[in-house]
Scaffold this active site. Structure first.
Site, short mmCIF file in Angstrom:
data_model
loop_
_atom_site.label_atom_id
_atom_site.label_comp_id
_atom_site.label_asym_id
_atom_site.label_seq_id
_atom_site.Cartn_x
_atom_site.Cartn_y
_atom_site.Cartn_z
N SER A 53 0.85 -1.19 0.00
CA SER A 53 0.00 0.00 0.00
C SER A 53 0.88 1.24 0.00
O SER A 53 2.10 1.16 0.01
CB SER A 53 -0.92 0.00 1.22
OG SER A 53 -0.14 0.29 2.37
N LYS A 54 0.22 2.37 0.04
CA LYS A 54 0.88 3.67 0.00
C LYS A 54 1.98 3.78 1.06
O LYS A 54 3.01 4.41 0.84
CB LYS A 54 -0.19 4.74 0.21
CG LYS A 54 0.29 6.15 0.04
CD LYS A 54 0.05 6.66 -1.37
CE LYS A 54 0.93 7.87 -1.65
NZ LYS A 54 1.48 7.90 -2.99
N ARG A 55 1.75 3.14 2.23
CA ARG A 55 2.74 3.35 3.29
C ARG A 55 4.09 2.71 2.96
O ARG A 55 5.08 2.99 3.60
CB ARG A 55 2.22 2.86 4.65
CG ARG A 55 2.28 1.39 4.80
CD ARG A 55 2.04 0.84 6.16
NE ARG A 55 1.77 -0.58 5.92
CZ ARG A 55 0.58 -1.10 5.82
NH1 ARG A 55 -0.48 -0.37 6.01
NH2 ARG A 55 0.42 -2.38 5.56
#
Ligand code: GLU
Length: 473
Positions: free
Chosen positions: A236-238
């Site tokens: 994901s984005k993280r």
């Protein structure tokens, strides 16, 4: 309805993104695997935009997806086809299913469905046909047996029919639903092989049931394992860059990105990690994709990218850099493009093994294309003590050279370092700050050489003037 293609025909694959956002890394891998499989087998790749979710699908997202595919240099042979624009076909298929009795209208409310299921534990919802306006349309699911997805990666996966609800294929207002649209499109587009993320595995029995009710032969399915970040959690984005545009902005090369994405779930028998796209096309096989979740690790991509950058060759390097600047820094591109070809070529040569990404290149070579911006902190740190005198002496040695070859430049400065018995940095750092404005640049000899004699000497003179040291001129 056309049945699935006979086995002897060229395979037909499709990439079917939903334009509800940018193309993420997992989607890019799916696109690449479809592309590689189609190209290796001499097949066709169709692009289908699954835009039936009218609220979340936008033209901007379609553009982002097309841009991402173009950046990745994954071309397609048919489409883009809009799924929404095919809704007449979906409605016709629903009519056929109603006529054959494979589907039926059912006005039951959610509460009625719940009550019916509670009355028959273990059995999925089974409605009774009631042709009233506004009734949803459900597909009949048999009470017995199972639906088997013969997955190329996972092997056969069985879904028992009994607990599965007769599922809705069209809303009360007639709108066809997702699984119906996908099954009808795959059949009518003659798709022979479906390669997609395994988040779709649970949809596959429904799609198989629809295909079977329509009398269409099903495609072969390959469901790709999920992508994880290095911490083992779903990507994901993280975990950093998550869209293709972000990878482009971070300065990865399309060819290195393709190589890295290909390795997320697949590998060569001999564990080769650096593969050209031609080699990928020859060697890739979706049947050899592993079952375990693959880990996207940007540090590995960066390493691989550095290897590709080093081996690009000056001409290609220049092209790739210009493309990167065009996308990300048009002002820099203007300075780069305005310079003489010899300066552009020299810049590519001296930086080739210095930068792991295209984004790291411009800061290292901008001094060749723009007047240097003096970093005042670097200046005051470097230009102290012996520095002004050593810079003046270096200016005299360089100014006395007959030519401006790399060997002459290095010999002159190395001689100065030896004669004065100083550390190399004591001579080189003041020159570096004088010609680039900063303490970070490619090798000092290469930097002087690429800048050219007149500009190099002029910048050193300007630095000496700033320091109040008269030069011999
Ligand atoms: N539109 C789906 C998605 O973007 C893919 C559907 C499919 O490949 O069958 O996840």
């Amino acid at each position: 309805m056309r049945a699935g293609k006979p086995l002897s025909a060229a395979p037909r694959l499709r990439f079917a993104p939903s334009p509800t956002g940018a193309l993420h890394i997992g989607g890019a891998r799916t696109a690449l695997y479809n592309w590689l499989e189609a190209r290796r087998r001499g097949g066709v790749l169709a692009l289908r935009i699954e835009d039936t979710d009218r609220e979340r699908s936008t033209p901007e997202n379609v553009e982002l997806i097309l841009d991402a595919l173009r950046w990745l240099e994954l071309d397609w042979d048919e489409g883009p086809v809009s799924q929404f624009e095919r809704s007449d076909h979906h409605r016709l298929a629903i009519e056929r299913l109603l006529e054959s009795g494979a589907a039926y209208p059912d006005p039951a409310t959610a509460g009625e469905v719940r009550a019916a299921k509670a009355a028959n534990p273990g059995l999925g919802y089974r409605g009774s046909p009631r042709a009233v306006p506004g009734a949803a349309i459900r597909l009949r699911v048999p009470d017995q047996g199972e639906t088997v997805v013969d997955d190329l990666i996972r092997g056969p996966v069985s879904f028992p029919n009994r607990p599965q609800d007769d599922f809705v294929i069209a809303r009360g207002d007639g709108t066809p639903l997702y699984n119906l649209a996908v099954a009808v499109d795959d059949a009518e587009m003659g798709i022979s092989d479906v390669v997609r993320g395994d988040d779709h595995l649970s949809n596959t029995p429904k799609q198989l049931q629809i295909l079977s009710a329509l009398g269409a032969s099903p495609p072969r399915y390959a469901h790709l394992p999920l992508l994880h970040g290095p911490d083992g959690r779903k990507l994901s984005k993280r975990h950093g860059a998550d869209s293709v545009q972000e990878l482009a902005a971070r300065g990865y090369l399309p060819e290195a990105t393709r190589n890295y994405l290909a390795l997320l779930g697949w590998g060569t028998e001999d564990d080769t990690t650096i593969l050209t796209t031609d080699e990928l096309v020859k060697r890739f096989s979706v049947g050899r994709v592993g079952r375990a979740a693959a880990v996207f690790d940007e540090t590995k991509l960066r390493w691989l990218n550095g290897r590709f950058m080093r081996d690009l060759g000056a001409e290609r390097y220049e092209e790739r850099l210009a493309e990167h600047l065009r996308r990300n820094d048009p002002e820099a591109l203007a300075s780069f493009a305005a310079a003489p070809p010899s300066t552009r070529r020299a810049a590519s040569e001296i930086v080739a093994d210095k930068a792991q990404t295209l984004a790291a290149v411009w800061p290292l070579i901008s001094f060749l294309f723009c007047e240097p911006q003096i970093d005042e902190r670097a200046w005051s740190r470097v230009m102290s003590g012996e520095a002004p005198a050593l810079l003046g002496a270096a200016r005299d040695r360089l100014g006395a050279l007959d030519g401006w070859e790399l060997g002459e430049i290095s010999a002159a400065l190395e001689a100065l370092v030896a004669e004065r018995e100083v550390k190399p940095g004591q001579v080189y750092q003041p020159i570096r700050v004088a010609i680039t404005g900063s303490t970070v640049s490619p090798g000092i000899f290469e930097s002087l050489w690429a800048l050219g004699r007149d500009r190099a000497l002029a910048r050193i003179d300007a630095a000496l003037a700033r320091l109040g040291v008269a030069s011999a001129g």
